[in-house]
Design a protein around this motif. Structure first.
Motif, PDB file in Angstrom:
ATOM      1  N   THR A  44       0.796  -1.369   0.036  1.00 15.51           N
ATOM      2  CA  THR A  44      -0.038  -0.183  -0.036  1.00 15.51           C
ATOM      3  C   THR A  44       1.013   1.124  -0.060  1.00 15.51           C
ATOM      4  OG1 THR A  44      -1.625   1.355   1.160  1.00 15.51           O
ATOM      5  CG2 THR A  44      -0.292  -0.087   2.551  1.00 15.51           C
ATOM      6  N   LEU A  45       0.439   2.220  -0.617  1.00 16.74           N
ATOM      7  CA  LEU A  45       1.004   3.639  -0.662  1.00 16.74           C
ATOM      8  C   LEU A  45       0.452   4.545   0.373  1.00 16.74           C
ATOM      9  CD1 LEU A  45       1.424   4.156  -4.568  1.00 16.74           C
ATOM     10  CD2 LEU A  45       3.164   3.094  -2.904  1.00 16.74           C
ATOM     11  N   GLY A  46      -0.419   3.896   1.134  1.00 17.98           N
ATOM     12  CA  GLY A  46      -1.247   4.988   2.102  1.00 17.98           C
ATOM     13  C   GLY A  46      -2.577   5.320   1.492  1.00 17.98           C
ATOM     14  N   SER A  47      -3.234   6.259   2.507  1.00 20.14           N
ATOM     15  CA  SER A  47      -4.603   6.459   1.849  1.00 20.14           C
ATOM     16  C   SER A  47      -4.411   7.758   1.374  1.00 20.14           C
ATOM     17  CB  SER A  47      -5.315   6.617   3.321  1.00 20.14           C
ATOM     18  OG  SER A  47      -5.079   7.681   4.156  1.00 20.14           O
ATOM     19  N   GLY A  48      -5.714   8.538   1.099  1.00 18.85           N
ATOM     20  CA  GLY A  48      -5.652   9.641   0.369  1.00 18.85           C
ATOM     21  C   GLY A  48      -5.514  10.956   1.342  1.00 18.85           C
ATOM     22  N   LEU A  49      -5.569  10.709   2.449  1.00 21.53           N
ATOM     23  CA  LEU A  49      -5.296  11.594   3.423  1.00 21.53           C
ATOM     24  C   LEU A  49      -3.639  12.137   3.499  1.00 21.53           C
ATOM     25  CD1 LEU A  49      -6.633  13.549   5.662  1.00 21.53           C
ATOM     26  CD2 LEU A  49      -6.132  11.539   7.437  1.00 21.53           C
ATOM     27  N   VAL A  50      -3.763  13.347   3.173  1.00 23.38           N
ATOM     28  CA  VAL A  50      -2.289  13.916   3.278  1.00 23.38           C
ATOM     29  C   VAL A  50      -2.472  14.880   4.359  1.00 23.38           C
ATOM     30  CG1 VAL A  50      -0.615  14.899   2.019  1.00 23.38           C
ATOM     31  CG2 VAL A  50      -2.247  13.531   0.850  1.00 23.38           C
ATOM     32  N   LEU A  51      -1.196  14.627   5.170  1.00 23.98           N
ATOM     33  CA  LEU A  51      -0.990  15.710   6.531  1.00 23.98           C
ATOM     34  C   LEU A  51       0.484  16.207   6.384  1.00 23.98           C
ATOM     35  CD1 LEU A  51      -2.890  13.384   9.132  1.00 23.98           C
ATOM     36  CD2 LEU A  51      -3.538  15.591   7.951  1.00 23.98           C
ATOM     37  N   GLY A  52       0.687  17.334   6.199  1.00 21.27           N
ATOM     38  CA  GLY A  52       1.995  17.693   5.932  1.00 21.27           C
ATOM     39  C   GLY A  52       2.851  17.192   5.081  1.00 21.27           C
ATOM     40  N   GLY A  53       2.361  16.955   3.574  1.00 19.32           N
ATOM     41  CA  GLY A  53       2.846  16.306   2.569  1.00 19.32           C
ATOM     42  C   GLY A  53       3.242  14.802   2.750  1.00 19.32           C
ATOM     43  N   ARG A  54       2.661  14.265   3.682  1.00 21.03           N
ATOM     44  CA  ARG A  54       2.866  12.752   3.974  1.00 21.03           C
ATOM     45  C   ARG A  54       1.530  12.097   4.039  1.00 21.03           C
ATOM     46  NH1 ARG A  54       7.169  12.473   8.889  1.00 21.03           N
ATOM     47  NH2 ARG A  54       7.453  10.255   7.947  1.00 21.03           N
ATOM     48  N   TYR A  55       1.670  10.621   3.444  1.00 27.15           N
ATOM     49  CA  TYR A  55       0.329  10.001   3.338  1.00 27.15           C
ATOM     50  C   TYR A  55      -0.069   8.886   4.637  1.00 27.15           C
ATOM     51  CZ  TYR A  55       0.910  11.765  -1.332  1.00 27.15           C
ATOM     52  OH  TYR A  55       1.023  12.523  -2.460  1.00 27.15           O
ATOM     53  N   LEU A  56      -0.876   9.266   5.267  1.00 26.02           N
ATOM     54  CA  LEU A  56      -1.405   8.352   6.292  1.00 26.02           C
ATOM     55  C   LEU A  56      -1.830   6.940   5.809  1.00 26.02           C
ATOM     56  CD1 LEU A  56      -2.226   8.114   9.518  1.00 26.02           C
ATOM     57  CD2 LEU A  56      -4.596   8.840   8.617  1.00 26.02           C
ATOM     58  N   VAL A  57      -1.207   5.910   6.611  1.00 23.08           N
ATOM     59  CA  VAL A  57      -1.382   4.512   6.642  1.00 23.08           C
ATOM     60  C   VAL A  57      -1.433   3.855   7.786  1.00 23.08           C
ATOM     61  CG1 VAL A  57       0.855   3.885   6.001  1.00 23.08           C
ATOM     62  CG2 VAL A  57      -0.855   2.479   5.198  1.00 23.08           C
ATOM     63  N   VAL A  58      -2.542   3.090   8.003  1.00 22.28           N
ATOM     64  CA  VAL A  58      -2.639   2.325   9.332  1.00 22.28           C
ATOM     65  C   VAL A  58      -2.840   0.814   8.872  1.00 22.28           C
ATOM     66  CG1 VAL A  58      -4.017   2.073  11.522  1.00 22.28           C
ATOM     67  CG2 VAL A  58      -3.835   4.316   9.958  1.00 22.28           C
ATOM     68  N   PRO A  59      -1.558   0.255   8.546  1.00 16.74           N
ATOM     69  CA  PRO A  59      -1.645  -1.044   7.772  1.00 16.74           C
ATOM     70  C   PRO A  59      -1.967  -2.301   8.773  1.00 16.74           C
ATOM     71  CG  PRO A  59       0.589  -0.419   8.317  1.00 16.74           C
ATOM     72  CD  PRO A  59      -0.221   0.839   8.508  1.00 16.74           C
TER      73      PRO A  59
END
Length: 220
Positions: free
Chosen positions: A42-57
């Motif tokens: 996974t590359l993470g979700s579409g939620l971007v915080l501070g230029g980084r992509y959130l993922v809770v794998p």
């Protein structure tokens, strides 16, 4: 019923666990997970915080091995690495321990508070939580060479696990993030992901890293 204080305790434990299980990925990073159905990425979700992509794998699957890597990683490994098969085998007892911890914390504790079973139940629960966490630390020390842990890294992990039961549930993730992948992410994806999944991953990663490039290009 659970009163306000007990509800806050349960909510706090869940919040700490989810926080510890969350990762923020740079645009060139990918996460690989290993489960009953094999490897996934996974590359993470579409939620971007501070230029980084959130993922809770691993939040919904405690004990799942999670490996993080970036296509821009150029620093060579300065320590020997055990084969992936040996790493996954050494992680198995910790995976079961993580799931048991999750059941105790997120089922046993709310149930005890809801039924108001008394202090003995909660004491037994705490003994179980910290006993399993201590056993996880002991097993990690035994397998420290497989996990590539020096004394400093082991001490930091042990403190994390013993100081906070919600963090102890994520001991497998903490170890696999420390261990890393044996190969660059592109090579790893080609070797272990299904061909269609690998192609989709490489194309999506290229589109994220180079948004102005041609859509037909992929990473190598």
């Amino acid at each position: 019923m659970i009163d306000g204080t007990a509800l806050a305790l349960v909510a706090g434990a869940i919040a700490l666990y989810v926080y510890d299980a969350s990762l923020m990925l740079f645009r060139d990073e990918v996460v690989f997970t290993h489960g009953a159905r094999g490897w996934r990425a996974t590359l993470g979700s579409g939620l971007v915080l501070g230029g980084r992509y959130l993922v809770v794998p691993g939040a919904w699957a405690p004990g799942r091995p999670i490996f993080r890597a970036g296509w821009s990683d150029t620093v060579p490994r300065d320590r020997p690495r055990a084969p992936m098969r040996a790493v996954l085998q050494a992680l198995r007892p910790l995976q079961w321990a993580s799931r048991t911890l999750a059941v105790l914390l997120f089922v046993g504790m709310p149930l005890g508070l809801f039924l108001q079973v008394g202090p003995r139940w909660m004491l037994a629960l705490l003994v179980g939580l910290y006993g399993i966490a201590a056993a996880c630390v002991a097993w990690t020390w035994r397998c420290r060479r497989v996990f590539g842990l020096d004394r400093k890294a082991f001490a930091a992990l042990a403190f994390d696990v013993l100081a906070c039961p919600p963090f102890a549930i994520n001991i497998v993730m903490k170890l696999t993030l420390h261990i890393g992948l044996p190969n660059p992410p592109g090579d790893f994806a080609r070797r272990l992901l299904p061909a269609t999944d690998c192609a989709a991953l490489l194309q999506a990663a290229h589109a994220r890293m180079y948004p102005d490039a041609s859509n037909e290009e992929t990473l190598r």
